[in-house]
Design an enzyme around this catalytic site. Structure first.
Site, PDB file in Angstrom:
ATOM      1  N   ARG A  74      31.857  41.133  52.215  1.00  0.00           N
ATOM      2  CA  ARG A  74      33.759  41.331  52.649  1.00  0.00           C
ATOM      3  C   ARG A  74      34.342  40.407  51.823  1.00  0.00           C
ATOM      4  O   ARG A  74      34.559  38.834  51.664  1.00  0.00           O
ATOM      5  CB  ARG A  74      34.424  40.666  53.863  1.00  0.00           C
ATOM      6  CG  ARG A  74      35.284  41.471  54.079  1.00  0.00           C
ATOM      7  CD  ARG A  74      35.489  42.214  53.839  1.00  0.00           C
ATOM      8  NE  ARG A  74      35.509  43.443  54.978  1.00  0.00           N
ATOM      9  CZ  ARG A  74      35.215  44.885  54.276  1.00  0.00           C
ATOM     10  NH1 ARG A  74      36.061  45.134  53.758  1.00  0.00           N
ATOM     11  NH2 ARG A  74      35.333  45.424  55.819  1.00  0.00           N
ATOM     12  N   ARG A 100      26.001  48.260  46.811  1.00  0.00           N
ATOM     13  CA  ARG A 100      26.377  46.759  47.378  1.00  0.00           C
ATOM     14  C   ARG A 100      25.141  46.500  48.296  1.00  0.00           C
ATOM     15  O   ARG A 100      25.184  45.101  49.001  1.00  0.00           O
ATOM     16  CB  ARG A 100      27.599  46.781  47.356  1.00  0.00           C
ATOM     17  CG  ARG A 100      27.991  47.596  48.361  1.00  0.00           C
ATOM     18  CD  ARG A 100      29.263  47.634  49.194  1.00  0.00           C
ATOM     19  NE  ARG A 100      29.797  48.714  50.199  1.00  0.00           N
ATOM     20  CZ  ARG A 100      30.528  48.450  51.046  1.00  0.00           C
ATOM     21  NH1 ARG A 100      31.419  47.373  51.229  1.00  0.00           N
ATOM     22  NH2 ARG A 100      30.810  49.334  52.287  1.00  0.00           N
ATOM     23  N   HIS A 170      34.945  46.798  43.430  1.00  0.00           N
ATOM     24  CA  HIS A 170      36.443  47.479  44.749  1.00  0.00           C
ATOM     25  C   HIS A 170      37.095  45.207  44.777  1.00  0.00           C
ATOM     26  O   HIS A 170      36.306  44.935  45.943  1.00  0.00           O
ATOM     27  CB  HIS A 170      35.529  47.314  45.663  1.00  0.00           C
ATOM     28  CG  HIS A 170      35.850  47.398  46.617  1.00  0.00           C
ATOM     29  ND1 HIS A 170      37.171  46.769  47.415  1.00  0.00           N
ATOM     30  CD2 HIS A 170      36.368  48.735  47.786  1.00  0.00           C
ATOM     31  CE1 HIS A 170      37.272  47.195  48.725  1.00  0.00           C
ATOM     32  NE2 HIS A 170      37.269  48.092  48.611  1.00  0.00           N
ATOM     33  N   ASP A 213      46.238  52.380  51.327  1.00  0.00           N
ATOM     34  CA  ASP A 213      44.693  52.672  51.205  1.00  0.00           C
ATOM     35  C   ASP A 213      45.734  53.536  50.393  1.00  0.00           C
ATOM     36  O   ASP A 213      45.169  54.527  50.628  1.00  0.00           O
ATOM     37  CB  ASP A 213      44.480  53.236  52.806  1.00  0.00           C
ATOM     38  CG  ASP A 213      42.949  53.773  52.039  1.00  0.00           C
ATOM     39  OD1 ASP A 213      42.547  53.016  50.182  1.00  0.00           O
ATOM     40  OD2 ASP A 213      42.196  53.781  52.650  1.00  0.00           O
ATOM     41  N   GLU A 272      41.041  48.472  42.754  1.00  0.00           N
ATOM     42  CA  GLU A 272      40.513  48.719  42.376  1.00  0.00           C
ATOM     43  C   GLU A 272      40.208  50.433  41.321  1.00  0.00           C
ATOM     44  O   GLU A 272      40.631  51.003  41.469  1.00  0.00           O
ATOM     45  CB  GLU A 272      38.911  49.407  43.139  1.00  0.00           C
ATOM     46  CG  GLU A 272      39.844  48.169  44.788  1.00  0.00           C
ATOM     47  CD  GLU A 272      39.198  49.593  46.140  1.00  0.00           C
ATOM     48  OE1 GLU A 272      38.147  50.145  45.968  1.00  0.00           O
ATOM     49  OE2 GLU A 272      39.704  48.317  47.211  1.00  0.00           O
TER      50      GLU A 272
END
Ligand code: BG6
Length: 300
Positions: A74, A100, A170, A213, A272
């Protein structure tokens, strides 16, 4: 997998590139030069830190980040590939793809003429990846640590049939206070958010005061984060990307996340460069073809 000694012998550069073991037993690369200090983790090709000399980090890391195989880290810059967000048809597959969650290999390290340092990591198909996504590929993530930060993710189709994919860098930006920053660069751009229909941003500057978002589509240009608390502007430009996502989970969602401290949302915003959302702007590669998604972050 190569040992730390073998990595240092083959790819180390005196005072500039050093391999060491870090959190979770993962291999980290410490990169430093006259401009900045950076930490890159081989697990996920995950850039953890990019700190211009004498300045606060440009990247945010959660104090509760997990460094565990099978979990995403994170903060920093997670690399999303070969899909962004939930898998389009199978929600048992990992969110944001498997890149990832994999150990990447070191491809090369180099000191450039201007004093910056380049490190390239690579990932290819494995039995595990083919079970999730049945295509041979090579992905190379190049990190250029210099006066500015550059990241280039190049995907090549090494198989015999066409494939489609999406990807993202990201990026979690470290900010002094979510209440005081502004983001410039998305005016007059259409975006999806949650389950709502397409909307258009009309304001010149975006401020964030609730869960956000936004998936901006047909957005190929960059953004500027103005941060009065850190007295800096971060200019984020990109190439090879038509979608921009701006994300902050705000207070309630953060509380549901076990790898983020409760007030973590106050000190980051994700901007992003992305390549597809719900299949829009998806990339198709024929055998032998490549595509590069690139981001550049400069501090002013
Ligand atoms: C963003 C998405 O890119 O990533 C959000 O737009 C998502 O919807 C966020 O919540 C974080 O994803 P994850 O899998 O790292 O928790």
């Amino acid at each position: 997998m190569m040992t730390i000694k073998e990595l240092n012998d083959q790819f180390g550069i005196n005072n500039n590139v050093v391999f060491k073991e870090g959190n979770g037993g993962f291999v980290f690369i410490h990169i430093c030069n006259e401009y900045a200090d950076a930490e890159l983790c081989l697990y996920g090709a995950h850039l953890i830190s990019y700190k211009p000399t004498g300045q606060p980090d440009i990247l945010w890391m959660s104090k509760r980040a997990l460094f565990q195989e099978g979990k995403a880290i994170r903060g920093g810059v997670p690399v999303c590939f070969p899909w962004f967000g939930p898998h389009l048809t199978d929600n048992t597959k990992p969110q944001h793809g498997f890149a990832r969650l994999r150990y990447w290999e070191v491809e090369s390290t180099r000191k450039n003429a201007d004093g910056s340092v380049s490190v390239s990591l690579s990932l290819q198909q494995s039995t595990g990846s083919l079970a999730m996504w049945p295509y041979p590929f090579k992905a190379v993530a190049e990190f250029i640590i210099g006066k500015q930060l550059e990241i280039k993710l190049t995907v090549t189709n090494t198989g015999k049939e066409n494939f489609e994919y999406s990807d993202a860098l990201h990026t979690y930006f470290n900010i002094s206070d979510i209440h005081s920053i502004t983001i410039q660069g998305t005016r007059d751009t259409s975006y999806y958010e949650f389950d709502k229909d397409l909307q258009k941003q009309t304001e010149e500057l975006l401020t964030i005061n609730k869960e956000t978002d936004r998936k901006y589509i047909e957005h190929s240009s960059g953004c500027i984060i103005s941060d009065p608390g850190y007295q800096r502007q971060l200019h984020c430009s990109k190439a090879g990307s038509k979608v921009t996502v701006i994300w902050n989970p705000w207070e309630a969602k953060t509380k549901t996340m076990n790898d983020m401290e409760p007030d973590g949302y106050k000190t980051f915003v994700c901007i992003e460069p992305v390549n597809a959302y719900r299949g829009i702007n998806i990339i198709t590669l024929a055998p032998g073809e490549s595509h590069t998604l690139a981001a550049c972050i400069e501090q002013h």
